[in-house]
Design a protein around this motif. Sequence first.
Motif, short mmCIF file in Angstrom:
data_model
loop_
_atom_site.label_atom_id
_atom_site.label_comp_id
_atom_site.label_asym_id
_atom_site.label_seq_id
_atom_site.Cartn_x
_atom_site.Cartn_y
_atom_site.Cartn_z
N GLU A 256 0.82 -1.21 0.00
CA GLU A 256 0.00 0.00 0.00
C GLU A 256 0.86 1.26 0.00
O GLU A 256 0.57 2.24 -0.70
N CYS A 259 2.24 1.89 -3.40
CA CYS A 259 1.19 2.42 -4.28
C CYS A 259 0.97 3.92 -4.06
O CYS A 259 0.80 4.68 -5.02
N TRP A 260 0.98 4.36 -2.80
CA TRP A 260 0.76 5.78 -2.54
C TRP A 260 1.94 6.63 -3.00
O TRP A 260 1.76 7.75 -3.49
N GLN A 262 3.73 5.90 -5.57
CA GLN A 262 3.53 5.94 -7.02
C GLN A 262 2.42 6.93 -7.39
O GLN A 262 2.51 7.62 -8.41
N LEU A 408 7.74 -3.79 -5.74
CA LEU A 408 6.51 -4.58 -5.70
C LEU A 408 6.80 -6.05 -5.98
O LEU A 408 6.23 -6.94 -5.34
N TYR A 465 -1.80 -7.67 -8.37
CA TYR A 465 -1.04 -6.67 -7.62
C TYR A 465 -0.46 -5.61 -8.54
O TYR A 465 -0.45 -4.42 -8.21
N LEU A 469 -1.28 -1.63 -8.61
CA LEU A 469 -0.26 -0.58 -8.71
C LEU A 469 -0.59 0.36 -9.85
O LEU A 469 -0.41 1.59 -9.73
N TYR A 472 -3.12 3.01 -8.96
CA TYR A 472 -2.49 4.14 -8.29
C TYR A 472 -1.60 4.94 -9.24
O TYR A 472 -1.16 6.04 -8.91
N THR A 473 -1.33 4.38 -10.41
CA THR A 473 -0.60 5.12 -11.44
C THR A 473 -1.54 5.91 -12.32
O THR A 473 -1.18 6.99 -12.82
#
Length: 538
Positions: A256, A259-260, A262, A408, A465, A469, A472-473
């Motif tokens: 997580e 992801c943030w 990114q 990741l 997964y 990601l 979040y991109t």
Amino acid sequence: MASLVGQPSIKGSSEVMRMVLLNFCTIGITFTWGIEMTYCTPYLLNLGLTKSNTSLIWIAGPLSGLVVQPIIGVIADENTSKWGRRRPFMVIGALIVAACLLVLGFTKEIVGFVLQDEKAAKGPTIALAVLSIYALDFAINAVMSCSRSLIVDVLELEQQQAGAAWASRMNAVGHIIGYGAGAIDLVQILGTSLGQTQFQQLTVIAAAAILASTAVTCWAVNESVLVSGKNTKRQSSFGVLRQIYSTVRHLPPRIEAICWAQFWSWIGWFPFLFYSTTWIGETYFRYDVPPDAKQSKDVLGEMGRIGSTSLVLYSFITCSGAFILPLFVRSPDEEAYTARPPPAVAGFLKRFKELKPDLLSTWIFGHLMFAASMSLAPFAMSFRFATALVCLCGIPWTIAMWAPTALLGIEVNKLSGRPSYRRLSDEPEMELPRLNGSDGPSLLGDGPETSASVPSSSGELSGIYFGILNIYTTIPQFLGTLIATVVFAILEPGKSREVGDGEQIPKQSGPNAIAVCLFIGAMCSIVASFATRRLKNM
């Protein structure tokens, strides 16, 4: 219960060759993205769209990433094709991308067969171009998603950082080829055999590149095959979406955090990737062209060549960084295993290893370097200065393409419970253990394959997964599109004056709208550095 059967393998007699073949499809993907990002913005402006409308069209990229990558990831995770889970989607996606590229390059000619009147054909031409961009973005996201998951599926934990580094290297090679081709006057060199304009010829070359590069990777890699048990049921469409939603809500803390980081990073990268070439070209027309100069007949081609020439330098820096930077960054295998160096250099090597930053520190440095460069964008008063700022972003881009996917991949492999691995021999027959951790033939070698059944665990769900990601991109790209739309509407409403129909090239006052978007992105990159620092402390 579903299980993976067979040993994944990659053709090639050396580790370097196997890494190149595994990531070779990245060249075609990057080449295609480069052509789209370099030429499609001025191409759409040339068709008569306003900048604000053009920015709305670029929702295609984040929308396709938001929808396609997670869904394709889940479907591919459960794909029981005898060719493997990832490669069938890569092949189908590459074929669609190639077809969309050809339609996009020859949109006017295709519409011209049906509508002879230029005014009547203008609307359908724009509609077909936009439709092609959307279909292209959806298809290439499928290829990209599966190619990333393929790396995680084949390589062990300690090789994830190396695999991501080689993906970054192939990405840089693709940029050099793409921008180099864009900087050359192809019409003068090749004539009109591939098309009447620079853009048309580049779309033909890009279509061939995506097909060839994907074919090479699919030929070189053999995947494990997913075999469904008697009680295994394929999920419905609602079930796929529910699984994605549930996984997003219950992400492991470190994933997580990645992801943030990114998320904030890509609010900054979106305007750079989609508008930097146009910004350099507009800066040239705004400040460097003599006041009495007449507008070129092929403004689109000229703007693309000017931007591509600058980005060739950027690509060389990116490529050099992709090959050199990993040598100066500490990797997981160095922490798990340390070879005994010769006594004469042992002290130096020990000191050198202690000075190496880890990947997270390198990622933080990339955020800050990008922010420092793009914060100066509004002050660029010549295309040379704009080019220098873009070139400074080469190193941060190398890190941005490498760090999040490597981190990741490491986390996903940890979730699978795979045992630690290190290479015991330079012989291709002794590379990796079986997926279930027992001794067995190589995953990377060309030796005979032995069947092995492995339960599908969280670590085997690399597709979902990487799809998350990408959520979040892509959400930041929606925000970037909204920001760009507002900025363009305020600062430069109406049709682009640089890509106009007048005889005289206009001189303008006031800030360049794209430069303002780049500055806003720089501020978001600073936030990304704090988000990455939080991950470092977890």
